[in-house]
Motif scaffolding. Structure first.
Motif, PDB file in Angstrom:
ATOM      1  N   GLY A 290       0.815  -1.207   0.000  1.00 58.28           N
ATOM      2  CA  GLY A 290       0.000   0.000   0.000  1.00 58.28           C
ATOM      3  C   GLY A 290       0.849   1.257   0.000  1.00 58.28           C
ATOM      4  N   ILE A 291       1.912   1.265   0.803  1.00 54.75           N
ATOM      5  CA  ILE A 291       2.811   2.422   0.855  1.00 54.75           C
ATOM      6  C   ILE A 291       3.502   2.627  -0.486  1.00 54.75           C
ATOM      7  CG2 ILE A 291       4.935   3.314   1.899  1.00 54.75           C
ATOM      8  CD1 ILE A 291       4.041   1.904   4.513  1.00 54.75           C
ATOM      9  N   VAL A 292       3.952   1.534  -1.109  1.00 56.09           N
ATOM     10  CA  VAL A 292       4.625   1.627  -2.413  1.00 56.09           C
ATOM     11  C   VAL A 292       3.681   2.231  -3.459  1.00 56.09           C
ATOM     12  CG1 VAL A 292       5.583   0.300  -4.336  1.00 56.09           C
ATOM     13  CG2 VAL A 292       6.250  -0.249  -1.988  1.00 56.09           C
ATOM     14  N   LEU A 293       2.434   1.787  -3.460  1.00 55.75           N
ATOM     15  CA  LEU A 293       1.459   2.312  -4.423  1.00 55.75           C
ATOM     16  C   LEU A 293       1.223   3.805  -4.221  1.00 55.75           C
ATOM     17  CD1 LEU A 293      -1.159  -0.599  -4.471  1.00 55.75           C
ATOM     18  CD2 LEU A 293       0.371   0.067  -6.330  1.00 55.75           C
ATOM     19  N   LEU A 294       1.122   4.240  -2.974  1.00 53.66           N
ATOM     20  CA  LEU A 294       0.901   5.654  -2.699  1.00 53.66           C
ATOM     21  C   LEU A 294       2.123   6.500  -3.057  1.00 53.66           C
ATOM     22  CD1 LEU A 294      -1.011   5.401   0.704  1.00 53.66           C
ATOM     23  CD2 LEU A 294      -1.956   5.983  -1.531  1.00 53.66           C
ATOM     24  N   VAL A 295       3.318   5.949  -2.872  1.00 53.40           N
ATOM     25  CA  VAL A 295       4.538   6.655  -3.273  1.00 53.40           C
ATOM     26  C   VAL A 295       4.576   6.816  -4.793  1.00 53.40           C
ATOM     27  CG1 VAL A 295       7.062   6.464  -3.442  1.00 53.40           C
ATOM     28  CG2 VAL A 295       5.912   5.975  -1.270  1.00 53.40           C
ATOM     29  N   VAL A 296       4.199   5.756  -5.507  1.00 54.80           N
ATOM     30  CA  VAL A 296       4.145   5.836  -6.977  1.00 54.80           C
ATOM     31  C   VAL A 296       3.146   6.898  -7.421  1.00 54.80           C
ATOM     32  CG1 VAL A 296       3.502   4.593  -9.080  1.00 54.80           C
ATOM     33  CG2 VAL A 296       4.886   3.451  -7.339  1.00 54.80           C
ATOM     34  N   LEU A 297       2.004   6.978  -6.738  1.00 57.60           N
ATOM     35  CA  LEU A 297       1.013   8.009  -7.069  1.00 57.60           C
ATOM     36  C   LEU A 297       1.614   9.398  -6.894  1.00 57.60           C
ATOM     37  CD1 LEU A 297      -1.853   8.940  -7.747  1.00 57.60           C
ATOM     38  CD2 LEU A 297      -2.420   8.748  -5.314  1.00 57.60           C
ATOM     39  N   GLY A 298       2.334   9.607  -5.799  1.00 55.78           N
ATOM     40  CA  GLY A 298       2.975  10.898  -5.568  1.00 55.78           C
ATOM     41  C   GLY A 298       3.963  11.253  -6.668  1.00 55.78           C
ATOM     42  N   LEU A 299       4.735  10.283  -7.127  1.00 52.27           N
ATOM     43  CA  LEU A 299       5.710  10.511  -8.203  1.00 52.27           C
ATOM     44  C   LEU A 299       5.010  10.836  -9.514  1.00 52.27           C
ATOM     45  CD1 LEU A 299       8.254   7.637  -7.427  1.00 52.27           C
ATOM     46  CD2 LEU A 299       8.564  10.085  -7.013  1.00 52.27           C
ATOM     47  N   VAL A 300       3.907  10.147  -9.776  1.00 51.58           N
ATOM     48  CA  VAL A 300       3.151  10.409 -11.013  1.00 51.58           C
ATOM     49  C   VAL A 300       2.596  11.822 -11.020  1.00 51.58           C
ATOM     50  CG1 VAL A 300       1.069   9.789 -12.310  1.00 51.58           C
ATOM     51  CG2 VAL A 300       2.552   7.985 -11.430  1.00 51.58           C
ATOM     52  N   ILE A 301       1.996  12.211  -9.906  1.00 53.11           N
ATOM     53  CA  ILE A 301       1.433  13.579  -9.811  1.00 53.11           C
ATOM     54  C   ILE A 301       2.527  14.617  -9.951  1.00 53.11           C
ATOM     55  CG2 ILE A 301       0.282  15.207  -8.277  1.00 53.11           C
ATOM     56  CD1 ILE A 301      -1.285  12.837  -7.122  1.00 53.11           C
ATOM     57  N   GLN A 302       3.653  14.414  -9.278  1.00 52.76           N
ATOM     58  CA  GLN A 302       4.759  15.362  -9.342  1.00 52.76           C
ATOM     59  C   GLN A 302       5.278  15.533 -10.760  1.00 52.76           C
ATOM     60  OE1 GLN A 302       8.323  14.145  -7.288  1.00 52.76           O
ATOM     61  NE2 GLN A 302       9.094  16.217  -7.077  1.00 52.76           N
ATOM     62  N   ASN A 303       5.468  14.425 -11.462  1.00 46.89           N
ATOM     63  CA  ASN A 303       6.021  14.503 -12.822  1.00 46.89           C
ATOM     64  C   ASN A 303       5.005  15.052 -13.812  1.00 46.89           C
ATOM     65  OD1 ASN A 303       8.877  13.090 -13.233  1.00 46.89           O
ATOM     66  ND2 ASN A 303       7.827  12.032 -11.569  1.00 46.89           N
ATOM     67  N   SER A 304       3.732  14.741 -13.625  1.00 48.73           N
ATOM     68  CA  SER A 304       2.714  15.245 -14.551  1.00 48.73           C
ATOM     69  C   SER A 304       2.531  16.747 -14.433  1.00 48.73           C
ATOM     70  CB  SER A 304       1.379  14.525 -14.294  1.00 48.73           C
ATOM     71  OG  SER A 304       1.484  13.163 -14.581  1.00 48.73           O
ATOM     72  N   LEU A 305       2.682  17.263 -13.210  1.00 52.76           N
ATOM     73  CA  LEU A 305       2.493  18.693 -12.982  1.00 52.76           C
ATOM     74  C   LEU A 305       3.760  19.506 -13.227  1.00 52.76           C
ATOM     75  CD1 LEU A 305       0.314  18.609  -9.726  1.00 52.76           C
ATOM     76  CD2 LEU A 305      -0.457  18.929 -12.083  1.00 52.76           C
ATOM     77  N   ALA A 306       4.875  18.807 -13.361  1.00 52.32           N
ATOM     78  CA  ALA A 306       6.166  19.519 -13.553  1.00 52.32           C
ATOM     79  C   ALA A 306       6.227  20.214 -14.900  1.00 52.32           C
ATOM     80  CB  ALA A 306       7.308  18.514 -13.438  1.00 52.32           C
TER      81      ALA A 306
END
Length: 306
Positions: A290-306
């Motif tokens: 669960g933690i790994v999935l949420l970390v991946v979500l954070g990375l996706v949001i960060q890169n998409s908004l960059a």
């Protein structure tokens, strides 16, 4: 004002879906259908209604980016956020069903079909019909693999009235369809006002809002130790998004798709789908996953908004 309208519209979507989900579950349980099949069919279709209404409305308004981004974003949120949250809140997850052997391919296959169909830059009417046929095949598969369980005793004692159920279903549909129309108009205005692309609005703002029913239902199910329904809801919703939702939207109006421009976000949806397959193959139903999935979500949001 548009933000207020958008918030109210999303609330209508969510509450409308909640009416439909609750009544659909009562129908399913009274006919003695397994929890996983309930989650992957009636509940999944119910929680996918906001995505369907939004994407169909966007398609009719010529906003193909919102229609497609909503589906891609919902897939990302369903796996990374919803499944991640389920793993974190559930005390123990031990599905009765062999999810890897029976269902993992369905978590990945529809998005691969979407990519193949989008190579020419357009999802047309023929593609839409093929998507709907794929959804029909999935439903047939689920029904044929139904494992009969004991019916819920408390629910069995309730008086089941088709009239009341039908009325509440109708109210739910009105809320969902009406909310979707206002959500699209206000989301488009917000995008233009802040100079944000319609793709990002659909990918995050709309997709997150339309994924809230899946989040709510799955977390409630996990807290009640009903992992089969929670995971079935996630897999079924993702199948419905890439088949029924895109299928109906493209039949209404062919959708332009730029796979190169939105490569990262589509790749993220594919990678998360592969992670879901990996999790089911190794039965990694735990808080670490669960933690790994949420970390991946954070990375996706960060890169998409960059």
């Amino acid at each position: 004002m548009d933000i207020i309208i958008f918030t109210v519209a999303m609330a209508a979507l969510i509450y409308g879906a909640d009416f439909i989900i609750e009544q659909s579950e009562k129908i399913a349980l009274h006919y003695n259908i397994s929890h996983f099949v309930i989650g992957a069919t009636l509940i999944a279709l119910g929680t996918s209604l906001p995505e369907m209404a939004v994407s169909m409305s966007a398609s009719m308004k010529g906003s193909a980016d919102i229609a497609v981004a909503n589906v891609v974003g919902s897939t990302i949120f369903n796996i990374a956020l919803v499944l991640g949250a389920v793993f974190l809140v559930a005390k123990k997850i031990s599905p009765d069903r062999d999810l890897f052997a029976k269902d993992s391919a369905w978590a990945l296959f529809p998005i691969l079909v979407f990519i193949l169909m989008g190579v020419d830059g357009k999802i047309n009417i023929v593609d839409g019909v093929l998507f709907l046929l794929l959804m029909a095949a999935y439903l047939i598969f689920l029904i044929s693999s139904n494992q009969v369980e004991e019916i819920d005793e408390d629910l069995a004692k309730e008086k089941f009235a088709w009239g009341k159920t039908s009325a509440l279903l109708l109210v739910g549909f009105v809320f969902v369809v009406g909310g979707a129309d206002f959500a699209i108009d206000s989301a488009g205005n917000i995008a233009r006002e802040f100079g944000i692309s319609e793709w990002l609005i659909g990918l995050f703002l709309v997709a997150f809002g339309t994924s809230l029913p899946e989040l709510t239902i799955s977390i409630k199910s996990a807290m009640k130790n009903n992992a089969d329904l929670a995971i079935g809801n996630i897999i079924g919703s993702n199948v419905a998004n890439f088949t029924m939702v895109l299928g109906l939207a493209s039949i209404l109006n062919p959708l332009n798709v730029d796979l190169n421009l939105y490569f990262f976000d589509i790749a993220a949806a594919v990678i998360l789908s592969l992670m879901l397959v990996f999790i089911t193959a190794n039965k990694l139903y735990n808080k670490s996953a669960g933690i790994v999935l949420l970390v991946v979500l954070g990375l996706v949001i960060q890169n998409s908004l960059a």
